[in-house]
Motif scaffolding. Structure first.
Motif, short mmCIF file in Angstrom:
data_model
loop_
_atom_site.label_atom_id
_atom_site.label_comp_id
_atom_site.label_asym_id
_atom_site.label_seq_id
_atom_site.Cartn_x
_atom_site.Cartn_y
_atom_site.Cartn_z
N PRO A 137 -5.62 0.15 -4.30
CA PRO A 137 -5.20 1.36 -3.59
C PRO A 137 -5.98 2.59 -4.03
CG PRO A 137 -3.56 0.71 -5.21
CD PRO A 137 -4.57 -0.39 -5.17
N LYS A 138 -6.24 3.47 -3.09
CA LYS A 138 -6.94 4.72 -3.40
C LYS A 138 -5.94 5.68 -4.05
CE LYS A 138 -10.30 4.31 0.34
NZ LYS A 138 -10.79 4.90 1.62
N ASN A 139 -6.30 6.17 -5.20
CA ASN A 139 -5.43 7.07 -5.94
C ASN A 139 -6.25 8.28 -6.42
OD1 ASN A 139 -3.38 8.23 -7.38
ND2 ASN A 139 -3.35 6.70 -9.04
N ASN B 164 -6.47 1.02 8.99
CA ASN B 164 -5.35 1.47 8.17
C ASN B 164 -5.46 0.99 6.73
OD1 ASN B 164 -4.21 2.78 10.33
ND2 ASN B 164 -2.83 1.11 10.86
N THR B 165 -5.88 -0.26 6.54
CA THR B 165 -5.99 -0.80 5.19
C THR B 165 -7.09 -0.08 4.42
OG1 THR B 165 -5.29 -2.96 6.00
CG2 THR B 165 -6.29 -2.90 3.83
N ARG C 25 5.05 2.95 -4.54
CA ARG C 25 4.81 3.95 -5.59
C ARG C 25 5.70 3.64 -6.78
NH1 ARG C 25 1.50 4.36 -2.35
NH2 ARG C 25 0.67 6.21 -1.31
N PHE D 287 1.02 8.58 6.45
CA PHE D 287 0.76 7.26 7.01
C PHE D 287 2.04 6.61 7.52
CE2 PHE D 287 0.49 2.65 6.66
CZ PHE D 287 -0.63 2.41 7.43
N LEU E 86 -6.39 3.39 3.09
CA LEU E 86 -5.53 3.51 1.92
C LEU E 86 -6.04 2.75 0.70
CD1 LEU E 86 -2.07 3.09 3.68
CD2 LEU E 86 -3.14 5.21 2.94
N ALA E 87 -7.04 1.88 0.88
CA ALA E 87 -7.45 1.04 -0.24
C ALA E 87 -8.89 0.58 -0.09
CB ALA E 87 -6.53 -0.19 -0.32
N PRO F 71 -4.16 9.11 -2.70
CA PRO F 71 -4.34 8.64 -1.33
C PRO F 71 -4.85 9.76 -0.43
CG PRO F 71 -2.04 9.11 -1.74
CD PRO F 71 -2.75 9.30 -3.05
N LEU G 281 0.81 -1.21 0.00
CA LEU G 281 0.00 0.00 0.00
C LEU G 281 0.85 1.27 0.00
CD1 LEU G 281 -2.89 -1.03 2.41
CD2 LEU G 281 -2.95 -0.83 -0.08
N LEU G 282 2.09 1.16 0.45
CA LEU G 282 2.99 2.32 0.44
C LEU G 282 3.86 2.35 -0.82
CD1 LEU G 282 4.09 2.36 4.19
CD2 LEU G 282 2.40 3.83 3.06
#
Length: 209
Positions: A174-176, A141-142, A108, A183, A145-146, A178, A105-106
């Motif tokens: 993943p949310k884009n 947390n998950t 890139r 985070f 982010l997603a 974010p 999730l982190l």
């Protein structure tokens, strides 16, 4: 192949055909993956920690049309720099489920989606909603982010030898862009607090003895 139980299917999102697939714990099953066989994807980047399985996989694809589609990274996926990829497919050792999810999730640049198999309890915590007994820090947390969907249950009798736990397959998108939070800082602070609590508990045990 395990069959999903009848029920509401997660919404499907459009995505371009082709792309780069990242696969962890490649072993031998990747050769039977229809994504590879049917040439829907452009390339598979696999990460495998066992050099014996790496050697076997290399022998099997040598001289075939799959050889040019496969790149193998040898080592621990948690210590490996992830490459650019569009989708991730993984059947992980269950003990690294949490650190791998947050490593993904982190990562890139953003990937399109991940389809992952986890121990059932862990998977249910990933998708748990507020008010549920399973709703926890992992859920918060998950889902921050997603988008996470439970795709199917996988019974232990689908494995040889059968494990002691049941499994589930989940899809993570993943949310884009974010959410506007740091985070990594929050996660690091929480990890530090947990480590200090562990040391404090250990000291108390020593004093009691």
């Amino acid at each position: 192949m395990p069959k999903a139980r009848a029920g509401k299917r997660p919404e499907r999102r459009e995505g371009r055909a082709g792309g780069i697939l990242f696969n962890t714990g490649a072993g031998q099953h990747i050769l039977k993956n229809p994504l590879v066989v049917n040439s829907i994807i452009d390339k598979v980047i696999a990460c495998e920690i066992d050099p014996r399985l790496v050697g076997e996989l290399q022998k099997r694809v040598q001289g075939t049309c799959l050889a040019n589609k496969l790149e193998i990274k040898v080592g621990d996926v948690l210590k490996t720099d992830l490459p650019f990829f569009d989708a991730c497919v993984a059947n992980l050792p269950y003990q690294i489920s949490s650190p791998f999810v947050f490593k993904l999730l982190l990562h890139r640049p953003f990937f399109r989606c991940a389809v992952l198999m986890f121990q059932r309890e862990f998977a249910l915590r990933l998708v748990a909603k507020p008010g549920s007994k399973l709703y926890c820090r992992l859920s918060i947390n998950t889902q921050l982010l997603a988008r996470v969907d439970h795709l199917m249950k996988v019974g232990k009798n689908n494995f040889r030898p059968p494990p002691k736990v049941e499994s589930s397959v989940v899809r993570i998108e993943p949310k884009n862009p974010p959410p506007p939070i740091n985070f990594q800082y929050i996660h690091a602070q929480y990890s530090t607090v947990q480590a200090l609590r562990g040391l404090d508990n250990n000291n108390k045990e020593v004093e009691v003895r």
